[in-house]
Design an enzyme around this catalytic site. Structure first.
Site, mmCIF file in Angstrom:
data_model
loop_
_atom_site.group_PDB
_atom_site.id
_atom_site.type_symbol
_atom_site.label_atom_id
_atom_site.label_comp_id
_atom_site.label_asym_id
_atom_site.label_seq_id
_atom_site.Cartn_x
_atom_site.Cartn_y
_atom_site.Cartn_z
ATOM 1 N N PRO A 91 34.043 -13.052 9.523
ATOM 2 C CA PRO A 91 35.413 -12.897 10.041
ATOM 3 C C PRO A 91 36.365 -12.281 9.022
ATOM 4 O O PRO A 91 37.443 -11.821 9.390
ATOM 5 C CB PRO A 91 35.821 -14.338 10.395
ATOM 6 C CG PRO A 91 34.937 -15.205 9.566
ATOM 7 C CD PRO A 91 33.644 -14.473 9.448
ATOM 8 N N GLU A 118 29.850 -23.324 7.242
ATOM 9 C CA GLU A 118 31.185 -22.998 6.736
ATOM 10 C C GLU A 118 31.265 -21.594 6.152
ATOM 11 O O GLU A 118 32.318 -20.973 6.146
ATOM 12 C CB GLU A 118 31.581 -24.022 5.666
ATOM 13 C CG GLU A 118 33.015 -23.869 5.161
ATOM 14 C CD GLU A 118 34.046 -24.154 6.244
ATOM 15 O OE1 GLU A 118 35.182 -23.664 6.119
ATOM 16 O OE2 GLU A 118 33.706 -24.858 7.228
ATOM 17 N N ARG A 156 22.636 2.746 21.299
ATOM 18 C CA ARG A 156 22.929 3.666 22.405
ATOM 19 C C ARG A 156 23.382 5.034 21.910
ATOM 20 O O ARG A 156 23.387 6.010 22.679
ATOM 21 C CB ARG A 156 23.985 3.058 23.324
ATOM 22 C CG ARG A 156 25.351 2.899 22.707
ATOM 23 C CD ARG A 156 26.288 2.087 23.591
ATOM 24 N NE ARG A 156 26.341 2.601 24.946
ATOM 25 C CZ ARG A 156 27.092 3.634 25.320
ATOM 26 N NH1 ARG A 156 27.834 4.252 24.411
ATOM 27 N NH2 ARG A 156 27.110 4.035 26.560
ATOM 28 N N ASP A 171 32.413 8.457 26.072
ATOM 29 C CA ASP A 171 32.818 7.058 26.140
ATOM 30 C C ASP A 171 34.216 6.863 25.577
ATOM 31 O O ASP A 171 34.684 7.625 24.735
ATOM 32 C CB ASP A 171 31.860 6.173 25.335
ATOM 33 C CG ASP A 171 30.549 5.952 26.063
ATOM 34 O OD1 ASP A 171 30.527 6.126 27.286
ATOM 35 O OD2 ASP A 171 29.568 5.605 25.395
#
Length: 248
Positions: A91, A118, A156, A171
């Site tokens: 994160p 953690e 992809r 896209d």
């Protein structure tokens, strides 16, 4: 062929994802090879422990360096690349984007580290990792889902994986703009009609309509994408017109 190694404590999570749809077809075509490794197998000791309490105290457990170091070294030993990208799902990492997907799709070997608990022993981050990536500002139980997202978005883009070579180019985000609206048969459904221009057969007008609608959708939904976008004179004119209509 690209090789993708995924280090996870829950390799069973990847069975459905890697053996379905485009990811499965890419492997069948020989465009990519997947290898999901339970790095607990590399842990030392009778109980194969992969985590421990953090020095200095605090809540939660921290992944130990030894199992991850050994698993990475094993993956690199059979690498098709002299410098594989080692990607930490974290994160705190760089926010993932289509541009990053295109960058990773040019590599021969990707190694994903999916953490739990953690966090990671900092030596993993300092000594092994080339990229730290976050797929958004939210917290997941582990890095597996994030690794699946990145794997899908990268594979992809590999040559000949999609049936239509233009698909990844058109896209959303690939061009810098959101994708234009799409329609298919019937031409009228419950009183709702397909735009006439798409039925005209005039390819120049169709391309202009798609460009305009792509720009309009980006302006309405993600105006932040236009901050650094190289607008043409025509696109600037369209934006000016829409802004006047909105403000009137």
């Amino acid at each position: 062929m690209m090789k993708i190694d995924i280090l996870s404590l829950f390799p069973e999570m990847f069975e459905g994802v890697l053996h379905s749809s485009i990811l499965k077809k890419a492997a069948e075509k020989g465009k990519v090879e997947y290898n999901v490794v339970n790095f607990r197998e590399y842990a030392e000791g009778k109980h194969k422990t992969v985590d421990d309490y953090p020095y200095g105290g605090g809540a939660g457990m921290v992944l130990k360096p030894q199992p991850v170091f050994d698993a990475i070294e094993q993956a690199k030993a059979s690498s098709p690349s002299p410098a594989p990208r080692v990607i930490l799902m974290c994160p705190q990492g760089e926010r993932y984007s289509q541009k990053k997907a295109e960058e990773l799709a040019a590599e021969q070997h990707l190694i994903f580290i999916c953490g739990h608990y953690e966090g990671y022993d900092e030596r993993i981050r300092e000594q092994l990792v080339t990229d730290e990536i976050s797929i958004g500002d939210f917290v997941l139980t582990g890095g597996e889902l994030a690794a699946m997202v990145i794997t899908d978005s990268v594979v992809r883009l590999l040559p000949d994986v999609l049936g239509n070579e233009e698909s990844p180019v058109l896209d959303s985000f690939s061009s810098g703009l959101l994708e234009h609206p799409h329609y298919t048969r019937p031409a009228e459904f419950r009183g709702l009609k397909v735009p006439e221009v798409l039925l005209s057969g005039n390819h120049r007008l169709i391309e202009e309509w798609r460009e305009q609608e792509s720009l309009r959708r980006t302006w309405e939904r993600r105006p932040d994408l236009l901050e650094d976008y190289p607008l043409s004179n025509q696109q600037k004119k369209w934006l000016t017109e829409w802004e006047k209509e909105r403000d009137s």
